[in-house]
Motif scaffolding. Structure first.
Motif, PDB file in Angstrom:
ATOM      1  N   PRO A 124       0.820  -1.215   0.000  1.00  0.00           N
ATOM      2  CA  PRO A 124       0.000   0.000   0.000  1.00  0.00           C
ATOM      3  C   PRO A 124       0.855   1.267   0.000  1.00  0.00           C
ATOM      4  N   SER A 140       0.146   5.793  -0.499  1.00  0.00           N
ATOM      5  CA  SER A 140      -0.751   6.889  -0.845  1.00  0.00           C
ATOM      6  C   SER A 140      -0.244   7.576  -2.111  1.00  0.00           C
ATOM      7  N   THR A 188     -11.507  -6.333  -5.288  1.00  0.00           N
ATOM      8  CA  THR A 188     -11.196  -4.909  -5.149  1.00  0.00           C
ATOM      9  C   THR A 188     -11.153  -4.194  -6.499  1.00  0.00           C
ATOM     10  N   PRO A 208     -10.787  -0.832  -1.606  1.00  0.00           N
ATOM     11  CA  PRO A 208     -10.933  -0.594  -0.167  1.00  0.00           C
ATOM     12  C   PRO A 208     -10.389   0.742   0.297  1.00  0.00           C
ATOM     13  N   GLY A 209      -9.541   1.382  -0.504  1.00  0.00           N
ATOM     14  CA  GLY A 209      -8.983   2.665  -0.098  1.00  0.00           C
ATOM     15  C   GLY A 209      -7.980   3.147  -1.120  1.00  0.00           C
ATOM     16  N   ALA A 210      -7.715   4.457  -1.108  1.00  0.00           N
ATOM     17  CA  ALA A 210      -6.833   5.046  -2.113  1.00  0.00           C
ATOM     18  C   ALA A 210      -5.422   4.505  -2.043  1.00  0.00           C
ATOM     19  N   GLU A 211      -4.995   4.063  -0.860  1.00  0.00           N
ATOM     20  CA  GLU A 211      -3.619   3.573  -0.719  1.00  0.00           C
ATOM     21  C   GLU A 211      -3.380   2.239  -1.414  1.00  0.00           C
ATOM     22  N   ASN A 243      -5.116  -5.179   7.507  1.00  0.00           N
ATOM     23  CA  ASN A 243      -6.471  -4.924   7.992  1.00  0.00           C
ATOM     24  C   ASN A 243      -6.553  -5.342   9.461  1.00  0.00           C
ATOM     25  N   GLN A 271     -11.831  -3.927  10.689  1.00  0.00           N
ATOM     26  CA  GLN A 271     -11.984  -3.776   9.238  1.00  0.00           C
ATOM     27  C   GLN A 271     -12.462  -5.075   8.604  1.00  0.00           C
TER      28      GLN A 271
END
Length: 231
Positions: A77, A79, A125, A130-133, A179, A183
Motif C-alpha cells: 500500500p 498513498s 477490489t 478498499p482505499g486510495a492507498e 487490515n 476492518q
C-alpha cells in the motif's frame, strides 16, 4: 487426458491461498509444482529473466504444464503523495507481468496437446477498492481482467481456457497485516453470506476451473467473496 496425467503449476504456492490451491489440485489428482521463492522451482516473479528461467525449468523437469494458476501477488500500500515508480512497477511485475511470461512459455505446449487451463487469481477490489492507498494493487488486479479476456480470445482456438477467480477479503496472514479485526468484520457484515472467507473458498473454485467440467468457461471472472460484489 485425465487430471491424474496433468501437471499444474501454481505461483505463490507458499502463501495461504496458494497452498490451499495446491492442495485442492493435488486432491483431484494433478501433479502440482509450486513456483515461488521457496517452491519446488525457485523463482523471483518480480524479475522477467528469473520467471522465464523458472518456466524453462518446469518444462525440463516435469515435461509440461497443463494448468497454470497465477496466485502470487504483492500489495504494498502507498498513498498518492508517497507514490514511487519503482514500487509501482514491482507490484505490476509480480501481479501481471509474471503471469504473461508464464502464459507465453507454457501455452505452446498446451496448444500442441489441445488442452490447457490458465487461471489468474484476481480480487474483488477491482470493483470495490478498499482505499486510495491500494491503487497499485487494485490497478494490477483490474489489468489482470483485461489480460484474461484477451488471452481467452487468442488461445481458445487451441483448447486453452483462460479464466480468473476474484476472491474477497480472505482470512490470511497477509490480509491481517493490512487490515485490523474491525476492518475485517466490517467487510464480512457487507457480504450476503455473513462469514469470513477462507483460502479453501478460492481453492475449490480454481480446482473446478481446472477440470473438464469447466471446458466451456473462458474469458470469465468468478467472484468468490460471499456476495459482496454482485455483477
Amino acid at each position: 487426458m485425465t487430471d491424474e496425467d496433468r501437471v499444474a503449476v501454481v505461483t505463490g504456492g507458499a502463501g495461504a491461498i496458494g497452498a490451499a490451491i495446491v492442495a485442492a489440485l493435488a486432491a483431484t489428482g494433478h501433479r502440482t509444482v509450486v513456483l515461488d521463492r521457496t517452491g519446488e522451482v525457485a523463482c523471483d516473479l518480480a524479475s522477467e529473466s528469473s520467471t522465464r528461467r523458472a518456466a524453462a525449468e518446469v518444462v525440463d523437469r516435469y515435461g509440461r504444464c497443463d494448468v497454470l494458476v497465477h496466485c502470487a501477488g504483492v500489495i504494498d500500500p502507498m498513498s498518492l503523495r508517497e507514490f514511487d515508480a519503482a514500487r509501482w512497477r514491482a507490484v505490476q511485475a509480480v501481479n501481471v507481468e509474471a503471469a504473461l511470461w508464464l502464459a507465453q512459455a507454457f501455452s505452446p505446449g498446451m496448444a500442441e496437446r489441445g488442452f490447457g487451463r490458465i487461471v489468474f487469481v484476481a480480487s474483488d477490489t477491482a470493483w470495490s477498492p478498499p482505499g486510495a492507498e491500494f491503487l497499485p494493487y487494485v490497478a494490477s488486479k483490474a489489468a489482470m481482467l483485461g489480460v484474461v479476456r484477451t488471452l481467452a480470445v487468442s488461445l481458445g482456438g487451441n483448447g486453452i481456457a483462460v479464466t480468473a477467480v476474484a476472491p474477497g477479503l480472505t482470512d490470511t496472514p497477509i490480509a491481517r497485516s493490512v487490515n485490523d479485526a474491525g476492518q475485517i468484520e466490517a467487510v464480512v457484515a457487507r457480504q450476503a453470506m455473513k462469514r469470513p472467507l477462507v483460502p479453501e473458498d478460492t481453492a475449490h473454485t480454481v480446482a473446478f476451473l481446472a477440470t473438464d467440467g469447466a471446458e466451456a468457461l473462458t474469458g470469465q471472472v468468478l467472484v468468490v467473496d460471499g456476495g459482496l460484489v454482485m455483477r
